[in-house]
Each structure stands twice: as C-alpha cells, then as structure tokens.
Design a protein around this motif. Structure first.
Motif, PDB file in Angstrom:
ATOM      1  N   TRP A  45      56.152  50.656  28.677  1.00  0.00           N
ATOM      2  CA  TRP A  45      54.790  50.960  29.071  1.00  0.00           C
ATOM      3  C   TRP A  45      54.571  50.466  30.492  1.00  0.00           C
ATOM      4  N   LYS A  46      53.812  51.247  31.270  1.00  0.00           N
ATOM      5  CA  LYS A  46      53.514  50.824  32.635  1.00  0.00           C
ATOM      6  C   LYS A  46      52.053  51.147  32.909  1.00  0.00           C
ATOM      7  N   SER A  47      51.356  50.252  33.607  1.00  0.00           N
ATOM      8  CA  SER A  47      49.949  50.520  33.888  1.00  0.00           C
ATOM      9  C   SER A  47      49.836  51.739  34.802  1.00  0.00           C
ATOM     10  N   GLU A  48      48.740  52.522  34.619  1.00  0.00           N
ATOM     11  CA  GLU A  48      48.585  53.737  35.416  1.00  0.00           C
ATOM     12  C   GLU A  48      48.283  53.410  36.867  1.00  0.00           C
ATOM     13  N   ASP A  49      47.693  52.251  37.077  1.00  0.00           N
ATOM     14  CA  ASP A  49      47.291  51.881  38.421  1.00  0.00           C
ATOM     15  C   ASP A  49      47.575  50.398  38.607  1.00  0.00           C
ATOM     16  N   TRP A  50      47.504  49.947  39.862  1.00  0.00           N
ATOM     17  CA  TRP A  50      47.613  48.504  40.025  1.00  0.00           C
ATOM     18  C   TRP A  50      46.380  47.833  39.453  1.00  0.00           C
ATOM     19  N   ILE A  51      46.520  46.556  39.107  1.00  0.00           N
ATOM     20  CA  ILE A  51      45.446  45.888  38.382  1.00  0.00           C
ATOM     21  C   ILE A  51      44.834  44.792  39.239  1.00  0.00           C
ATOM     22  N   ARG A  52      43.505  44.799  39.260  1.00  0.00           N
ATOM     23  CA  ARG A  52      42.786  43.816  40.065  1.00  0.00           C
ATOM     24  C   ARG A  52      42.950  42.417  39.458  1.00  0.00           C
ATOM     25  N   PRO A  53      43.233  41.413  40.294  1.00  0.00           N
ATOM     26  CA  PRO A  53      43.367  40.053  39.761  1.00  0.00           C
ATOM     27  C   PRO A  53      42.001  39.435  39.485  1.00  0.00           C
ATOM     28  N   GLN A  54      41.871  38.751  38.366  1.00  0.00           N
ATOM     29  CA  GLN A  54      40.606  38.077  38.036  1.00  0.00           C
ATOM     30  C   GLN A  54      40.878  36.610  37.726  1.00  0.00           C
ATOM     31  N   PRO A  55      40.728  35.741  38.743  1.00  0.00           N
ATOM     32  CA  PRO A  55      40.991  34.322  38.494  1.00  0.00           C
ATOM     33  C   PRO A  55      40.070  33.745  37.410  1.00  0.00           C
ATOM     34  N   TRP A  56      38.878  34.312  37.272  1.00  0.00           N
ATOM     35  CA  TRP A  56      38.008  33.908  36.157  1.00  0.00           C
ATOM     36  C   TRP A  56      37.745  35.169  35.336  1.00  0.00           C
ATOM     37  N   VAL A  57      38.347  35.269  34.155  1.00  0.00           N
ATOM     38  CA  VAL A  57      38.157  36.496  33.380  1.00  0.00           C
ATOM     39  C   VAL A  57      36.750  36.528  32.802  1.00  0.00           C
ATOM     40  N   PRO A  58      36.088  37.701  32.867  1.00  0.00           N
ATOM     41  CA  PRO A  58      34.674  37.777  32.473  1.00  0.00           C
ATOM     42  C   PRO A  58      34.438  37.442  30.996  1.00  0.00           C
ATOM     43  N   TYR A  59      35.396  37.735  30.104  1.00  0.00           N
ATOM     44  CA  TYR A  59      35.085  37.490  28.690  1.00  0.00           C
ATOM     45  C   TYR A  59      35.254  36.039  28.284  1.00  0.00           C
ATOM     46  N   LEU A  60      35.826  35.201  29.157  1.00  0.00           N
ATOM     47  CA  LEU A  60      35.865  33.768  28.859  1.00  0.00           C
ATOM     48  C   LEU A  60      34.916  32.996  29.764  1.00  0.00           C
ATOM     49  N   TYR A  61      34.766  33.473  31.009  1.00  0.00           N
ATOM     50  CA  TYR A  61      33.922  32.780  31.978  1.00  0.00           C
ATOM     51  C   TYR A  61      32.939  33.779  32.565  1.00  0.00           C
ATOM     52  N   PRO A  62      31.959  34.209  31.777  1.00  0.00           N
ATOM     53  CA  PRO A  62      31.084  35.290  32.213  1.00  0.00           C
ATOM     54  C   PRO A  62      30.289  34.948  33.472  1.00  0.00           C
ATOM     55  N   GLY A  63      29.999  33.693  33.721  1.00  0.00           N
ATOM     56  CA  GLY A  63      29.130  33.368  34.844  1.00  0.00           C
ATOM     57  C   GLY A  63      29.859  33.074  36.140  1.00  0.00           C
ATOM     58  N   LYS A  64      31.204  33.166  36.130  1.00  0.00           N
ATOM     59  CA  LYS A  64      31.935  32.676  37.304  1.00  0.00           C
ATOM     60  C   LYS A  64      32.725  33.771  37.988  1.00  0.00           C
ATOM     61  N   THR A  65      32.877  33.625  39.298  1.00  0.00           N
ATOM     62  CA  THR A  65      33.770  34.514  40.020  1.00  0.00           C
ATOM     63  C   THR A  65      34.271  33.783  41.252  1.00  0.00           C
ATOM     64  N   CYS A  66      35.178  34.431  41.960  1.00  0.00           N
ATOM     65  CA  CYS A  66      35.728  33.829  43.165  1.00  0.00           C
ATOM     66  C   CYS A  66      35.584  34.838  44.284  1.00  0.00           C
ATOM     67  N   ASP A  67      34.879  34.473  45.354  1.00  0.00           N
ATOM     68  CA  ASP A  67      34.632  35.434  46.418  1.00  0.00           C
ATOM     69  C   ASP A  67      34.532  34.721  47.768  1.00  0.00           C
ATOM     70  N   PHE A  68      35.547  34.901  48.602  1.00  0.00           N
ATOM     71  CA  PHE A  68      35.550  34.227  49.896  1.00  0.00           C
ATOM     72  C   PHE A  68      34.742  34.973  50.954  1.00  0.00           C
ATOM     73  N   THR A  69      34.154  36.126  50.569  1.00  0.00           N
ATOM     74  CA  THR A  69      33.285  36.808  51.525  1.00  0.00           C
ATOM     75  C   THR A  69      31.825  36.485  51.257  1.00  0.00           C
ATOM     76  N   ASP A  70      31.576  35.743  50.176  1.00  0.00           N
ATOM     77  CA  ASP A  70      30.205  35.399  49.798  1.00  0.00           C
ATOM     78  C   ASP A  70      29.631  34.362  50.776  1.00  0.00           C
ATOM     79  N   LYS A  71      28.348  34.532  51.121  1.00  0.00           N
ATOM     80  CA  LYS A  71      27.750  33.661  52.126  1.00  0.00           C
ATOM     81  C   LYS A  71      27.732  32.194  51.673  1.00  0.00           C
ATOM     82  N   ARG A  72      27.447  31.979  50.365  1.00  0.00           N
ATOM     83  CA  ARG A  72      27.387  30.605  49.867  1.00  0.00           C
ATOM     84  C   ARG A  72      28.739  29.903  50.049  1.00  0.00           C
ATOM     85  N   VAL A  73      29.821  30.652  49.789  1.00  0.00           N
ATOM     86  CA  VAL A  73      31.156  30.071  49.936  1.00  0.00           C
ATOM     87  C   VAL A  73      31.439  29.789  51.412  1.00  0.00           C
TER      88      VAL A  73
END
Lengths: 290, 437
Positions: B389-417
């Motif tokens: 089996w091979k994925s149809e497309d490349w897969i986006r990396p999610q350092p914080w997966v939404p179904y375990l860490y719904p409130g978190k993300t990682c974004d170095f373009t965000d102004k707060r960061v």
C-alpha cells in the motif's frame, strides 16, 4: 484460564532451562575458584558468535555446541593463564580484571564482526512443536533446551562428584592449603575448572542464539540473570543453581502472566531481596568451617 | 619486573600516537578537502555515534550524509563553495552529544549540524542549539509533540506512519482485535496512545497493552497471552534486540502471519537480516521508505550507496532521511545566499523541496517537520519488503495530532510565536513554536 496457566507452567520450564544453562558456568567458577567472573555474559556472547560462524560454514546448533565449548574454553584458559592466576587471592581485583576482560571482548568482537545483529537459525529438525494442552504447540527447540539443561547438570554432577578430578576439586574447595600439602596441584585445578566453566558459558551462547538475538551487547542481561540465580540458590552449590533457576524462572513466567512483564520482574527482584534477608547465603548456601 | 619512568613514557607516547593515527585515518579524505579548499568552504557538522551501543544504526546515517555531501561537492558545491563536513563522534552517550554540539557550534562555527538519532540525544542537544541559535537537522522518526525554532525534523511523526496504517489493518486485513506490545519507554507508550485513539475512531478494540523491560528477550509468556487473548493482530513497538527475539519466538511457538500478523512502525530490513527472512515472512511494517521502493531516484540511491559502502550494505528509512536532509540544507543555503542561522531558519529551510528516493518531500512552511509519503510493506522471502500500500499523496506532518491534542498546533509564522522568539533566550522562554488554538 487453567489451560493457559498449565501452558505457562510448561513454558516456564524452558525459561528455567535457559537460566540453568546460562548460570552453570558462572556457578562452577565462582564455587570452586572463588572468582567473580564479570566477563561471563561476554563469554556467552562469544559462544553465540561462534555458533553464528559455524552456521555460516554450514553447521547447525548440534555442531556448534562442541565447537563453542572448545573455543570459549580455550579463551578461558588464556584469560586464566594470562590474568587471573596472578590475582586469585585478591577477590576485588579479579572482579575488576574480569570486568575489563569483558569490555575488551565486547570491543574485539565489534571490531571483527561489526556492530550489526547476527543471524543464527535453529536446526531444521527442531522446528515446529507438539501439542500438549491449550492453543499453542510446545516448541521442540524449547524441549531441546530442557534436555540440554538436564544433560549439562548431569555432566557437571559427574565431573564434580564421580571423577577423580572432581575429588580434587572438592578437596581444593574445602581447604586449599591442606590439599596443596597433600600433593594436589591446586593451580592446575583452578586453571582447568576456570576453562571448563568458560566452556559451559560457550555452550550457553550456542544453544540460546537461535531463539534470542546475537549482538555484542547481548551478554549483560544473561550475566545479571545468572548472578540472581546464584545469589538466590546459594553460591557454590549445584542444587542451588537448579533451585535458584527454578524459582526465578517459574515465578517470573507465572507472575508475568498474571500481571505483566515489568511487574513480574519487579516482584521477582523483591522476592530475592526478601530471601537474601532471611537466608543470606542463599537457599542451598554452604556453611563451611574455616 | 621494574618499570622505569622512561619506559612508561615511551610506551604511552607510542600508544597515544597510535590512537591519534587510527582516529584520523578514516577521515583523511576530510582533511584533503580542508587542504584543497581552505577558507573557501561551508562547514557542516555531522553528529552521529560511530562507537557505542547505537553506532549500529547511527553510523549508517553518518555514511548517508557523507554520500550526499560528496555528491553535492561533485556537482560544484553550494554558491561555488565546497561543503566541508566536520565529523564528531558522541560515542552513544547522551551527555557527550551536548558537549560535541557545543564544540561544533562555538569552536568550528559550523553553519548547521546534521545529527542525533534517539530522542534522548536530541533533547540533550536542543538547549545548546537554542541558546547559541544554531541549526539542527534531525532525521529520525520520533514521537513528535515538540517543535523547536532551531530544529528541523525530517523523519516521520506518528501521524505519517499510523493514520493510514491502523485503518488499513482494520479495513484491508479485516482485523480488529489489537494486542499492543512494546518496549518500556517513552516512544512505544506515546505511539500506543495514538494507536488506541485511532482504534476508537475506526472501530477496533485494544485487547491488551503490554510493555517489556528494555533488554529483556524472553517472550514465551507474552506469546502465550497473545494466543489465549483472542487477539487477531499484534501491534509491536519493540525495539533493537527485542525485535529479533520476539519474531523468532513467535514463529517458534507455531504462530504464522496468517494466524496473527505482527504490524509495526519500527522493524526494518536490518532486523530482518538478523532474524532470518523466514521469521519475518508475511508480517507488516509501515514506513516512508523501504529499500525495495520502486522509483528511479531510489534505484540510483541504492546503487550509489552500495558502490561507496560495499555490495552487502542495506539502506533504511532513517538513513534515507539523513540523505535528503543534507540536500535540504544545501538548497537552503543556495536559496538565501547566506550561512546566517536566522536566514536559514526563517527563509531558507521552510518550504524546501527535494525529489528523494521515497518520492518528492518538502519541509513544511510552518512547523519545521517534513511532508513524507506513507507505505506499508509486507516482508518477503528475500528479507525485503513488498510494498502493498502507498499513500496517494504526500502526507502533512502534524507534531500535535488533533485527535489527541485538539487545542494545540505548531506554527512558526504565527505572530504570537514570532513575538516570543524575539525575546532573548533563557531557559524558561524556550524556542518552541507550539501555540494554543
């Protein structure tokens, strides 16, 4: 549930066998020559690599057993003649020296064979298993391990209690000075028993390699298990090896089944601490007159 | 025997010279490069253990990176300059990793470091990189839940190995009752957390979850439990020696891949070679890359690797990442025409693409992780994997997966960061790009 417990008890026997096979060489060297052999795990490792080479040359485990015995026995002879014989009367230094030997062996094997894991297969004739009870067959190889453990124990019993050499060994063990006065070459006894014990470690490596992994760092866990068997069973007693191995092996498999591996191991360690508190010399500990 | 002082001096002197000579010999080609180029080079640190317990895998990463550097230099280098690798050996010791990282950044003044393998080693060097504003490229698959300004992660995070693997097992293999077994440390526990969440989502069940102490290689008890538990698939996060012993004993007790397949995100071609292909036959591994991957880039990669390191050399997923991250770095330097760390971190590396052996890969513009392909391999008789089996497309990396860490993300373009990163470094104000949504 009952079925599983019985199956578990049976596979526990094979774990006991593994412990006895691994601890036997250590017990002899410790019991007779009084050397705490910290290189024991590495000697098992050398035995396993010997089996890997025999395998590459087309031999199977049965061929590997005598080869590993001779190779590791000779290695033991070299270690004894080169290092240990100068420091027999200084236990702390034999401990450090054999530890050093262990590190040297590990590095040497890594230099020669590289750091990757090695492949050793089981003999074709011992593949598969036979059905006893429950869903899983009992593997022939595990039965072979149990038989090997019994045979090795018998061999050691014979050497120590029935042969002339064994008589000398027991005499030296009881009273080295008097034995020497009576004309026993104590240095020769020490040398032979050290080489014999190392050879047994080689056999352990050869028979364990097909069901375990073979790497330069594989020896340490076996050394730890062997020491636990020895401490629990009683230093210098062959019955102690059997008793220690049986108690640790069965209780660990049963406890791991009821709880899990981590708690099983923890409880066994706790159990050993309690036993050592009650009988400091181990179950079959030897109380001799000095 | 009396030992005179002169004798001791002579022998130790000789010994020292010997050690120096042997230590330098393998890297003599590095020195040649130094002499040829002198000031006209770009220094890149390589920080992988070449001795100690993890050398077995880390030396292959080191090899892959040197191969990439050699190729880049053969094509004329970067901005007309050759890349000069500065090799350090941290000896598989966590504390030495930090020391060597400091040496590379402060003394050698390298532009960036390609290095580390275990999470423990990465975590020990991260404060060094953050304090001195260095750049680290890290090639290993890992448990995620981290993103540092100074680190770029080119290995897979769990969502790139598991998100498709678990539903595939349930739907394609038709097996729902999972028995989870792993080594007793952080990576397997975090991985299993995610597996359990995915099972809940896709309608599978966890029959049992068990951990084995590191270094323990006796699995008869676990196998007995697996057989009596009614599980129809084993999900394994065992590592190192344990993998070999477990697969061997699994077969020893007469369980085949048809009865209960072992599925794992860890077992590579290397472990299969050590256990013998007959013991792995039919079991499944999920990875971005296998040696058998059928792309022109991979055929040529395997060929070049074998030409340099011998025909028995095998390639694996982590070293493939080590290989392409070297290209990421070279391309990033060429893009910003500078070796300044902040230029590389904010402009050069994010969004960088490369046609790797596994397919086209890209560093995410926002979270410093890498877009990768996902594959499932079935072990065959040759000890290689057939890609089933091979994925149809490349897969986006999610350092914080939404179904375990719904409130978190990682974004170095965000102004707060960006505001947080403007403040001077201190131990409390870390360089993390994690934000709450």
């Amino acid at each position: 549930m009952l079925q599983s417990i019985i199956t578990q008890f049976l596979s526990g026997f094979s774990v006991v066998a593994i412990l006895v096979i691994a601890a036997l060489g250590l017990a002899i060297i410790f019991g007779v020559a009084g050397v705490i052999n910290m290189a024991h795990g590495e000697l098992i490792m050398v035995g396993a690599y010997t089996a890997a080479i025999v395998g590459k040359l087309g031999g199977n485990t049965f061929a590997a057993i005598p080869v590993a015995f001779v190779v590791v026995g000779l290695l033991g002879l070299v270690i004894e003649r080169g290092i240990i014989r100068w420091i027999y009367d200084r236990p702390l230094e034999t401990l450090l020296a054999t530890w050093g030997v262990g590190i040297i062996l590990q590095v040497l094997v890594k230099l020669i064979f590289g750091p990757e894991l090695y492949y050793v297969g089981a003999p074709k004739i011992l593949e598969g298993g036979f059905r006893v009870i429950g869903r899983l067959p009992f593997p022939w190889y595990r039965l072979f391990l149990i038989v090997t453990a019994i045979l090795l124990l018998l061999l050691v019993f014979y050497v120590i209690f029935k042969s002339d050499f064994g008589l000398k060994v027991r005499a030296v063990r009881r009273n080295r000075a008097i034995s020497g006065c009576l004309g026993i070459d104590t240095a020769r006894v020490d040398m032979t028993i050290f080489a014999f014990g190392c050879g047994l470690a080689g056999i352990a490596g050869a028979v364990l390699a097909p069901i375990k992994s073979v790497s330069t760092t594989m020896g340490f866990p076996y050394a730890v298990d062997s020491y636990m068997v020895l401490v629990l069973g009683g230093v210098g007693s062959l019955w102690g090896v059997l008793a220690g191995g049986a108690l640790i092996g069965e209780s660990e498999t049963i406890l791991s089944f009821i709880f899990n591996n981590v708690i099983g191991r923890l409880l066994v360690f706790l159990f050993i601490v309690v036993i050592i508190r009650v009988v400091p010399r181990g179950i079959f500990g030897f109380y001799e007159r000095r | 025997m009396r030992v005179s002082r002169r004798r001791v001096l002579q022998s130790t002197g000789g010994g020292l010279a010997g050690i120096l000579a042997s230590g330098v010999a393998p890297y003599s080609f590095v020195r040649n490069i130094v002499q040829a180029a002198e000031s006209d080079t770009i220094k890149v640190g390589i920080l992988h253990s070449l001795s100690g317990t993890i050398a077995i895998i880390e030396s292959s990463l080191h090899n892959a990176e040197l191969l990439a550097i050699e190729e880049i230099n053969a094509k004329g280098g970067v901005m007309g300059k050759k890349i000069q690798p500065v090799v350090e050996d941290p000896q598989s010791l966590v504390q030495v990793f930090a020391e060597k990282a400091k040496k590379l950044l402060l003394e050698d003044k390298v532009v960036a470091v390609l290095g580390c393998y275990t999470s423990a080693s990465r975590q020990s060097v991260l404060p060094v990189f953050e304090e001195n504003n260095g750049v680290l490229l890290y090639p290993t698959l890992y448990e995620a839940q981290e993103c540092s300004k100074n680190c770029f992660y080119t290995g897979a995070v769990p969502n790139q190995q598991l998100d498709d693997f678990v539903p595939w097992i349930i739907n394609t293999l038709g097996r729902k009752k999972f028995y989870l077994i792993g080594a007793n440390y952080i990576y397997p526990k975090e991985t299993n957390r995610e597996v359990k969440a995915l099972l809940q989502k896709h309608g599978g069940t966890t029959v049992a979850e068990e951990y084995s102490p590191l270094g323990s290689t006796e699995f008869s008890t676990n196998i007995n439990k697996i057989a009596s538990s009614g599980a129809d698939i084993v999900f394994s996060d065992l590592v190192g020696d344990q993998i070999v012993a477990f697969y061997k004993q699994f077969k020893e007790f007469g369980i085949t891949a048809k009865d209960i397949p072992i599925c794992t995100p860890i077992t590579t071609e290397q472990e299969i070679a050590a256990m013998g292909p007959e013991n792995a036959l039919g079991h499944y591994t999920s990875f971005n890359y296998f040696q058998s991957v059928d792309t022109p880039q991979n055929h040529s990669f395997v060929e070049r690797y074998k030409a340099k390191y011998g025909k028995d050399a095998v390639t694996n997923a982590v070293m493939e990442a080590a290989y392409f991250q070297t290209y990421f770095l070279a391309q990033a330097i060429a893009k910003v025409k500078s070796t300044d760390a902040d230029a590389l971190i904010y402009e050069g590396l994010p969004g960088q693409e490369f046609l790797a052996p596994q397919g086209k890969v890209k560093i995410d513009e926002k979270n410093h992780h890498t877009w990768l392909w996902s594959r499932i391999g079935k072990a065959n008789e040759q000890g290689q994997f057939d890609v089933v089996w091979k994925s149809e497309d490349w897969i986006r990396p999610q350092p914080w997966v939404p179904y375990l860490y719904p409130g978190k993300t990682c974004d170095f373009t965000d102004k707060r960061v960006l505001d947080r990163l403007k403040k001077p470094w201190s131990a409390e104000k870390n360089r993390s790009g994690t934000i709450d949504l």
